[in-house]
Motif scaffolding. Structure first.
Motif, mmCIF file in Angstrom:
data_model
loop_
_atom_site.group_PDB
_atom_site.id
_atom_site.type_symbol
_atom_site.label_atom_id
_atom_site.label_comp_id
_atom_site.label_asym_id
_atom_site.label_seq_id
_atom_site.Cartn_x
_atom_site.Cartn_y
_atom_site.Cartn_z
ATOM 1 N N ARG A 14 0.939 -1.127 -0.051
ATOM 2 C CA ARG A 14 -0.013 0.073 0.135
ATOM 3 C C ARG A 14 0.820 1.151 -0.034
ATOM 4 O O ARG A 14 0.566 2.253 -0.633
ATOM 5 C CB ARG A 14 -0.934 -0.168 1.179
ATOM 6 N N GLU A 15 2.252 1.310 0.656
ATOM 7 C CA GLU A 15 3.053 2.336 0.826
ATOM 8 C C GLU A 15 3.617 2.604 -0.887
ATOM 9 O O GLU A 15 3.475 3.689 -1.284
ATOM 10 C CB GLU A 15 4.191 2.028 1.760
ATOM 11 N N LYS A 16 3.798 1.492 -1.420
ATOM 12 C CA LYS A 16 4.446 1.581 -2.761
ATOM 13 C C LYS A 16 3.021 2.130 -3.684
ATOM 14 O O LYS A 16 3.496 2.863 -4.723
ATOM 15 C CB LYS A 16 4.705 0.351 -3.474
ATOM 16 N N PHE A 17 1.869 1.723 -3.517
ATOM 17 C CA PHE A 17 0.736 2.276 -4.248
ATOM 18 C C PHE A 17 0.642 3.703 -4.126
ATOM 19 O O PHE A 17 0.507 4.396 -5.123
ATOM 20 C CB PHE A 17 -0.453 1.477 -4.073
ATOM 21 N N VAL A 18 0.788 4.037 -3.057
ATOM 22 C CA VAL A 18 0.586 5.445 -2.516
ATOM 23 C C VAL A 18 1.619 6.247 -3.286
ATOM 24 O O VAL A 18 1.326 7.252 -3.802
ATOM 25 C CB VAL A 18 0.307 5.756 -1.160
ATOM 26 N N ALA A 21 1.151 6.742 -6.765
ATOM 27 C CA ALA A 21 0.079 7.624 -7.028
ATOM 28 C C ALA A 21 0.445 9.159 -7.118
ATOM 29 O O ALA A 21 0.123 9.903 -7.754
ATOM 30 C CB ALA A 21 -1.063 7.316 -6.327
ATOM 31 N N GLU A 22 1.433 9.257 -5.822
ATOM 32 C CA GLU A 22 1.676 10.808 -5.582
ATOM 33 C C GLU A 22 2.705 11.145 -6.566
ATOM 34 O O GLU A 22 2.726 12.083 -6.866
ATOM 35 C CB GLU A 22 2.472 10.641 -4.192
ATOM 36 N N ALA A 23 3.565 10.117 -7.114
ATOM 37 C CA ALA A 23 4.513 10.365 -8.225
ATOM 38 C C ALA A 23 3.778 11.074 -9.467
ATOM 39 O O ALA A 23 4.142 12.073 -10.033
ATOM 40 C CB ALA A 23 5.495 9.399 -8.274
ATOM 41 N N ILE A 24 2.942 10.200 -9.869
ATOM 42 C CA ILE A 24 1.813 10.461 -10.988
ATOM 43 C C ILE A 24 1.372 12.005 -10.737
ATOM 44 O O ILE A 24 1.374 12.710 -11.641
ATOM 45 C CB ILE A 24 0.969 9.563 -11.287
ATOM 46 N N ASN A 25 0.675 12.118 -9.476
ATOM 47 C CA ASN A 25 0.073 13.505 -9.101
ATOM 48 C C ASN A 25 0.887 14.541 -9.433
ATOM 49 O O ASN A 25 0.460 15.666 -9.791
ATOM 50 C CB ASN A 25 -0.515 13.358 -7.850
ATOM 51 N N LEU A 32 -1.014 17.455 -2.932
ATOM 52 C CA LEU A 32 -2.124 16.904 -2.014
ATOM 53 C C LEU A 32 -2.320 17.622 -0.673
ATOM 54 O O LEU A 32 -1.310 18.454 -0.176
ATOM 55 C CB LEU A 32 -1.709 15.520 -1.388
ATOM 56 N N THR A 33 -3.360 17.995 -0.315
ATOM 57 C CA THR A 33 -3.803 18.819 0.819
ATOM 58 C C THR A 33 -3.287 17.955 2.056
ATOM 59 O O THR A 33 -3.064 16.812 2.196
ATOM 60 C CB THR A 33 -5.233 19.025 1.040
ATOM 61 N N LYS A 34 -3.170 18.693 3.319
ATOM 62 C CA LYS A 34 -2.779 17.664 4.532
ATOM 63 C C LYS A 34 -3.874 16.651 4.874
ATOM 64 O O LYS A 34 -3.553 15.445 5.140
ATOM 65 C CB LYS A 34 -2.478 18.657 5.613
ATOM 66 N N GLU A 35 -5.262 17.183 4.636
ATOM 67 C CA GLU A 35 -5.983 16.335 4.754
ATOM 68 C C GLU A 35 -6.195 15.164 3.878
ATOM 69 O O GLU A 35 -6.397 14.067 4.416
ATOM 70 C CB GLU A 35 -7.730 17.185 4.602
ATOM 71 N N ASN A 36 -6.085 15.312 2.481
ATOM 72 C CA ASN A 36 -6.109 14.319 1.731
ATOM 73 C C ASN A 36 -4.837 13.167 1.840
ATOM 74 O O ASN A 36 -4.981 11.975 2.073
ATOM 75 C CB ASN A 36 -6.031 14.771 0.151
ATOM 76 N N ARG A 37 -3.740 13.803 2.290
ATOM 77 C CA ARG A 37 -2.283 13.084 2.699
ATOM 78 C C ARG A 37 -2.771 12.114 4.041
ATOM 79 O O ARG A 37 -2.311 11.001 3.870
ATOM 80 C CB ARG A 37 -1.360 13.877 2.773
ATOM 81 N N ALA A 38 -3.592 12.736 4.920
ATOM 82 C CA ALA A 38 -3.940 11.916 6.139
ATOM 83 C C ALA A 38 -4.838 10.784 5.693
ATOM 84 O O ALA A 38 -4.551 9.827 6.213
ATOM 85 C CB ALA A 38 -4.536 12.864 7.052
ATOM 86 N N LEU A 39 -5.919 10.980 4.968
ATOM 87 C CA LEU A 39 -6.625 9.820 4.343
ATOM 88 C C LEU A 39 -5.745 8.744 3.774
ATOM 89 O O LEU A 39 -6.030 7.355 3.862
ATOM 90 C CB LEU A 39 -7.815 10.374 3.467
#
Length: 63
Positions: A14-18, A21-25, A32-39
Motif C-alpha cells: 500500500r505504501e508503494k501504491f500511494v 500515485a503521488e509521483a503521477i500526481n 495533496l492537501t494535508k487532509e488528503n494525505r492523512a486519508l
C-alpha cells in the motif's frame, strides 16, 4: 475482491501504491492537501479502503 483492498495487500504494498500515485500526481496536478494525505495514510495503515477514501475526498469537494 479488489486487488488494492486491505485484505489483499500488505502495508508495504500500500505504501508503494500511494508513492506511485503521488509521483503521477506531481506531474501536473495540485499538491495533496494535508487532509488528503492523512486519508492516504489511513489507507496505508489499513484503516480505510480505497473506495471509502475516494468517496470522502469527492464528498469534500462537493461541499
Amino acid at each position: 475482491m479488489n486487488r488494492y483492498s486491505i485484505a489483499n495487500t500488505t502495508k508495504e504494498q500500500r505504501e508503494k501504491f500511494v508513492a506511485n500515485a503521488e509521483a503521477i500526481n506531481s506531474l501536473g496536478a495540485e499538491p495533496l492537501t494535508k487532509e488528503n494525505r492523512a486519508l492516504l495514510n489511513r489507507y496505508v495503515d489499513g484503516e480505510i479502503e480505497l473506495d471509502d477514501l475516494r468517496k470522502k475526498i469527492i464528498d469534500k469537494y462537493k461541499r
